[in-house]
Design a protein around this motif. Structure first.
Motif, PDB file in Angstrom:
ATOM      1  N   TYR A 245      13.946  -4.212   3.631  1.00  0.00           N
ATOM      2  CA  TYR A 245      13.816  -5.675   4.333  1.00  0.00           C
ATOM      3  C   TYR A 245      13.173  -6.680   3.563  1.00  0.00           C
ATOM      4  O   TYR A 245      11.901  -6.495   3.252  1.00  0.00           O
ATOM      5  N   TYR A 246      13.745  -7.879   3.555  1.00  0.00           N
ATOM      6  CA  TYR A 246      13.082  -8.902   2.528  1.00  0.00           C
ATOM      7  C   TYR A 246      11.528  -9.273   2.931  1.00  0.00           C
ATOM      8  O   TYR A 246      10.997  -9.357   2.014  1.00  0.00           O
ATOM      9  N   PRO A 247      11.345  -9.733   4.029  1.00  0.00           N
ATOM     10  CA  PRO A 247       9.920 -10.151   4.370  1.00  0.00           C
ATOM     11  C   PRO A 247       8.668  -8.962   4.006  1.00  0.00           C
ATOM     12  O   PRO A 247       7.841  -9.433   3.344  1.00  0.00           O
ATOM     13  N   THR A 248       9.267  -7.690   4.063  1.00  0.00           N
ATOM     14  CA  THR A 248       8.178  -6.730   3.779  1.00  0.00           C
ATOM     15  C   THR A 248       8.137  -6.739   2.085  1.00  0.00           C
ATOM     16  O   THR A 248       7.053  -6.458   1.748  1.00  0.00           O
ATOM     17  N   LEU A 249       9.561  -6.815   1.534  1.00  0.00           N
ATOM     18  CA  LEU A 249       9.304  -6.605   0.029  1.00  0.00           C
ATOM     19  C   LEU A 249       8.516  -7.809  -0.329  1.00  0.00           C
ATOM     20  O   LEU A 249       7.909  -7.592  -1.367  1.00  0.00           O
ATOM     21  N   ALA A 250       8.946  -9.093  -0.066  1.00  0.00           N
ATOM     22  CA  ALA A 250       7.949 -10.165  -0.684  1.00  0.00           C
ATOM     23  C   ALA A 250       6.538 -10.142  -0.334  1.00  0.00           C
ATOM     24  O   ALA A 250       5.632 -10.503  -1.128  1.00  0.00           O
ATOM     25  N   ALA A 251       6.002  -9.515   0.999  1.00  0.00           N
ATOM     26  CA  ALA A 251       4.649  -9.470   1.029  1.00  0.00           C
ATOM     27  C   ALA A 251       4.103  -8.415   0.183  1.00  0.00           C
ATOM     28  O   ALA A 251       2.993  -8.802  -0.388  1.00  0.00           O
ATOM     29  N   ARG A 252       4.794  -7.458  -0.357  1.00  0.00           N
ATOM     30  CA  ARG A 252       4.020  -6.519  -1.300  1.00  0.00           C
ATOM     31  C   ARG A 252       4.085  -7.218  -2.714  1.00  0.00           C
ATOM     32  O   ARG A 252       3.162  -6.812  -3.185  1.00  0.00           O
ATOM     33  N   TRP A 253       5.115  -8.025  -2.813  1.00  0.00           N
ATOM     34  CA  TRP A 253       5.159  -8.738  -4.202  1.00  0.00           C
ATOM     35  C   TRP A 253       4.126  -9.703  -4.163  1.00  0.00           C
ATOM     36  O   TRP A 253       3.191  -9.963  -5.393  1.00  0.00           O
ATOM     37  N   ILE A 254       3.894 -10.543  -3.240  1.00  0.00           N
ATOM     38  CA  ILE A 254       2.632 -11.465  -3.013  1.00  0.00           C
ATOM     39  C   ILE A 254       1.295 -10.680  -3.110  1.00  0.00           C
ATOM     40  O   ILE A 254       0.538 -11.097  -4.156  1.00  0.00           O
ATOM     41  N   ALA A 255       1.259  -9.480  -2.796  1.00  0.00           N
ATOM     42  CA  ALA A 255      -0.069  -8.888  -2.951  1.00  0.00           C
ATOM     43  C   ALA A 255      -0.243  -8.375  -4.553  1.00  0.00           C
ATOM     44  O   ALA A 255      -1.362  -8.607  -5.091  1.00  0.00           O
ATOM     45  N   ARG A 256       0.675  -8.021  -5.007  1.00  0.00           N
ATOM     46  CA  ARG A 256       0.732  -7.889  -6.508  1.00  0.00           C
ATOM     47  C   ARG A 256       0.415  -9.249  -7.273  1.00  0.00           C
ATOM     48  O   ARG A 256      -0.231  -9.000  -8.123  1.00  0.00           O
ATOM     49  N   LEU A 257       0.940 -10.178  -6.954  1.00  0.00           N
ATOM     50  CA  LEU A 257       0.794 -11.580  -7.652  1.00  0.00           C
ATOM     51  C   LEU A 257      -0.962 -11.660  -7.212  1.00  0.00           C
ATOM     52  O   LEU A 257      -1.707 -12.161  -8.275  1.00  0.00           O
ATOM     53  N   MET A 258      -1.386 -11.569  -6.142  1.00  0.00           N
ATOM     54  CA  MET A 258      -2.969 -11.703  -5.635  1.00  0.00           C
ATOM     55  C   MET A 258      -3.744 -10.649  -6.914  1.00  0.00           C
ATOM     56  O   MET A 258      -4.770 -10.971  -7.294  1.00  0.00           O
ATOM     57  N   ASP A 259      -3.114  -9.430  -7.024  1.00  0.00           N
ATOM     58  CA  ASP A 259      -3.977  -8.524  -7.810  1.00  0.00           C
ATOM     59  C   ASP A 259      -3.942  -9.231  -9.062  1.00  0.00           C
ATOM     60  O   ASP A 259      -4.834  -9.147 -10.063  1.00  0.00           O
ATOM     61  N   HIS A 260      -2.659  -9.716  -9.752  1.00  0.00           N
ATOM     62  CA  HIS A 260      -2.776 -10.252 -11.124  1.00  0.00           C
ATOM     63  C   HIS A 260      -3.614 -11.473 -11.461  1.00  0.00           C
ATOM     64  O   HIS A 260      -4.311 -11.498 -12.333  1.00  0.00           O
ATOM     65  N   LEU A 261      -3.918 -12.321 -10.176  1.00  0.00           N
ATOM     66  CA  LEU A 261      -4.717 -13.211 -10.155  1.00  0.00           C
ATOM     67  C   LEU A 261      -6.145 -13.079  -9.878  1.00  0.00           C
ATOM     68  O   LEU A 261      -7.060 -13.850  -9.968  1.00  0.00           O
ATOM     69  N   GLY A 262      -6.534 -11.796  -9.754  1.00  0.00           N
ATOM     70  CA  GLY A 262      -7.730 -11.260  -9.300  1.00  0.00           C
ATOM     71  C   GLY A 262      -8.237 -11.770  -7.954  1.00  0.00           C
ATOM     72  O   GLY A 262      -9.467 -12.033  -7.871  1.00  0.00           O
ATOM     73  N   ILE A 263      -7.502 -11.895  -7.046  1.00  0.00           N
ATOM     74  CA  ILE A 263      -7.727 -12.432  -5.527  1.00  0.00           C
ATOM     75  C   ILE A 263      -7.516 -11.311  -4.792  1.00  0.00           C
ATOM     76  O   ILE A 263      -6.616 -10.418  -4.462  1.00  0.00           O
ATOM     77  N   GLY A 264      -8.847 -10.866  -4.045  1.00  0.00           N
ATOM     78  CA  GLY A 264      -8.660  -9.766  -2.955  1.00  0.00           C
ATOM     79  C   GLY A 264      -8.376 -10.281  -1.810  1.00  0.00           C
ATOM     80  O   GLY A 264      -7.392  -9.500  -1.263  1.00  0.00           O
ATOM     81  N   SER A 265      -9.010 -11.212  -1.230  1.00  0.00           N
ATOM     82  CA  SER A 265      -8.331 -11.697  -0.084  1.00  0.00           C
ATOM     83  C   SER A 265      -8.333 -13.257  -0.037  1.00  0.00           C
ATOM     84  O   SER A 265      -8.841 -13.940  -0.961  1.00  0.00           O
ATOM     85  N   ALA A 266      -7.543 -13.759   0.757  1.00  0.00           N
ATOM     86  CA  ALA A 266      -7.151 -15.248   0.801  1.00  0.00           C
ATOM     87  C   ALA A 266      -6.892 -15.805   2.191  1.00  0.00           C
ATOM     88  O   ALA A 266      -6.469 -14.969   3.008  1.00  0.00           O
ATOM     89  N   CYS A 267      -7.026 -17.061   2.196  1.00  0.00           N
ATOM     90  CA  CYS A 267      -6.332 -17.805   3.624  1.00  0.00           C
ATOM     91  C   CYS A 267      -4.952 -18.179   3.072  1.00  0.00           C
ATOM     92  O   CYS A 267      -4.803 -18.287   1.939  1.00  0.00           O
ATOM     93  N   PHE A 268      -3.995 -18.016   4.092  1.00  0.00           N
ATOM     94  CA  PHE A 268      -2.648 -18.333   3.891  1.00  0.00           C
ATOM     95  C   PHE A 268      -2.097 -19.252   4.879  1.00  0.00           C
ATOM     96  O   PHE A 268      -2.489 -19.325   6.168  1.00  0.00           O
ATOM     97  N   THR A 269      -1.073 -20.152   4.366  1.00  0.00           N
ATOM     98  CA  THR A 269      -0.297 -21.069   5.190  1.00  0.00           C
ATOM     99  C   THR A 269       1.020 -21.007   4.792  1.00  0.00           C
ATOM    100  O   THR A 269       1.447 -20.853   3.560  1.00  0.00           O
ATOM    101  N   GLY A 270       1.848 -20.297   5.941  1.00  0.00           N
ATOM    102  CA  GLY A 270       3.228 -20.034   5.564  1.00  0.00           C
ATOM    103  C   GLY A 270       4.498 -20.712   6.486  1.00  0.00           C
ATOM    104  O   GLY A 270       4.107 -20.772   7.806  1.00  0.00           O
ATOM    105  N   ASN A 271       5.103 -21.334   5.852  1.00  0.00           N
ATOM    106  CA  ASN A 271       6.432 -22.018   6.641  1.00  0.00           C
ATOM    107  C   ASN A 271       7.574 -21.088   6.843  1.00  0.00           C
ATOM    108  O   ASN A 271       8.032 -20.980   5.828  1.00  0.00           O
ATOM    109  N   SER A 272       8.150 -21.054   7.891  1.00  0.00           N
ATOM    110  CA  SER A 272       9.179 -20.324   8.400  1.00  0.00           C
ATOM    111  C   SER A 272       9.296 -19.041   7.897  1.00  0.00           C
ATOM    112  O   SER A 272       8.393 -18.163   8.221  1.00  0.00           O
ATOM    113  N   MET A 273      10.300 -18.635   6.757  1.00  0.00           N
ATOM    114  CA  MET A 273       9.965 -17.483   6.314  1.00  0.00           C
ATOM    115  C   MET A 273       8.763 -17.042   5.411  1.00  0.00           C
ATOM    116  O   MET A 273       8.351 -15.836   5.887  1.00  0.00           O
ATOM    117  N   GLY A 274       8.027 -18.047   5.141  1.00  0.00           N
ATOM    118  CA  GLY A 274       6.846 -17.842   4.342  1.00  0.00           C
ATOM    119  C   GLY A 274       5.879 -17.424   5.205  1.00  0.00           C
ATOM    120  O   GLY A 274       5.014 -16.522   5.096  1.00  0.00           O
TER     121      GLY A 274
END
Length: 286
Positions: free
Chosen positions: A80-109
């Protein structure tokens, strides 16, 4: 002239398992990740370009093109796309050295942000969801909504007139719809592979086999304890305002802010108020 918060100056690309992951980054401080919505020709830049200079004053602001959108590749679409996208956003955070963050998401975001908060609560400190999917459930409106009908019509026959018809469902005030906006969206939507990828993404969201492995997010709303601010346009014709009230009832830590004379693109139609309210929310208690 290239300015500090221009497209070119802020654009970066990571490579994760051979997939190019495009994003914009500006500012310093606590990380704030902005996730765009879906639709033809959408990208992080098209959704949030005018908000970036304001947020960059207070945050290390990161605006990714989500998987399959903009300049980011689409990984194997095996869930399911939103689950897949969430996992990849977590991987981008790892790449950028970000453990946790605030988020603002529009619609599907917003749906992807909430999925990430459900999967990995420690990664999402606070979340602001704008006309969000996932946690919202229609009570009175038709399904699909007018906005989604116009979107699917464009995907079947991607003409300029159908793009205009779709964009008109995004905003309350049609004076915000300029030729430049339509030109940009048509140019982005007409790029090679864009519409087939979008059809695959929506296909995953309506595929019963893929949905079987991911219970609807709204059924898990009461378990998501992340402090949440819901922002909704009262005149939203894509995810109508009545949908706000399900999430507002079941999320444990939530508040709802409604904008009159505003459609689905709160960050555009009510730009100044959106920036002020979300900045206050994300910096609360600092």
């Amino acid at each position: 002239m290239t300015t500090p918060n221009s497209d070119d100056a802020t654009r970066k690309t990571a490579e994760i398992d051979g997939i190019p992951f495009a994003y914009h980054e500006a500012g310093e401080g606590e990380p704030l990740i902005l996730l765009h919505g879906s639709g033809p020709g959408v990208s992080a830049w098209s959704n949030f370009q005018h908000n970036l200079p304001v947020f960059a004053r207070s945050f290390r602001t990161i605006m990714p093109d989500m998987p399959g959108f903009g300049a980011t590749g689409l990984p194997e679409l095996n869930e399911y796309y939103p689950t897949l996208a969430a996992r990849w956003i977590a991987r981008l955070m790892d790449h950028l050295g970000i453990g946790s963050a605030c988020f603002t998401g529009n619609s599907m975001g917003g749906a992807v942000t909430a999925e990430l908060a459900a999967l990995h609560p420690d990664r999402v400190r606070r979340m602001c969801l704008i006309g969000s999917g996932g946690l919202s459930v229609g009570i009175f409106g038709t399904d699909p909504s007018e906005g989604f009908l116009r979107l699917f019509e464009f995907l079947d026959d991607p003409t300029r007139d159908r793009m205009i018809a779709w964009v008109k469902t995004m905003v309350y005030d049609h004076r915000t719809i300029t030729n430049e906006l339509i030109d940009e969206r048509m140019r982005n939507a007409s790029a090679e592979g864009v519409i087939p990828r979008l059809k695959r993404i929506f296909g995953s969201m309506f595929d019963p086999k893929m949905r079987a492995g991911s219970p609807p997010l709204w059924t898990r709303a009461a378990t998501i304890a992340t402090p949440t601010l819901l922002l909704w346009g009262r005149d939203d014709r894509t995810l109508p305002y009545d949908q706000a009230h399900f999430a507002n009832r079941w999320l444990p830590e939530v508040e709802l802010h409604t904008f009159s004379r505003c459609g689905h693109w709160v960050q555009i139609e009510r730009k100044t108020e959106f920036e002020r309210i979300t900045t206050e929310f994300h910096t609360r208690g600092k």
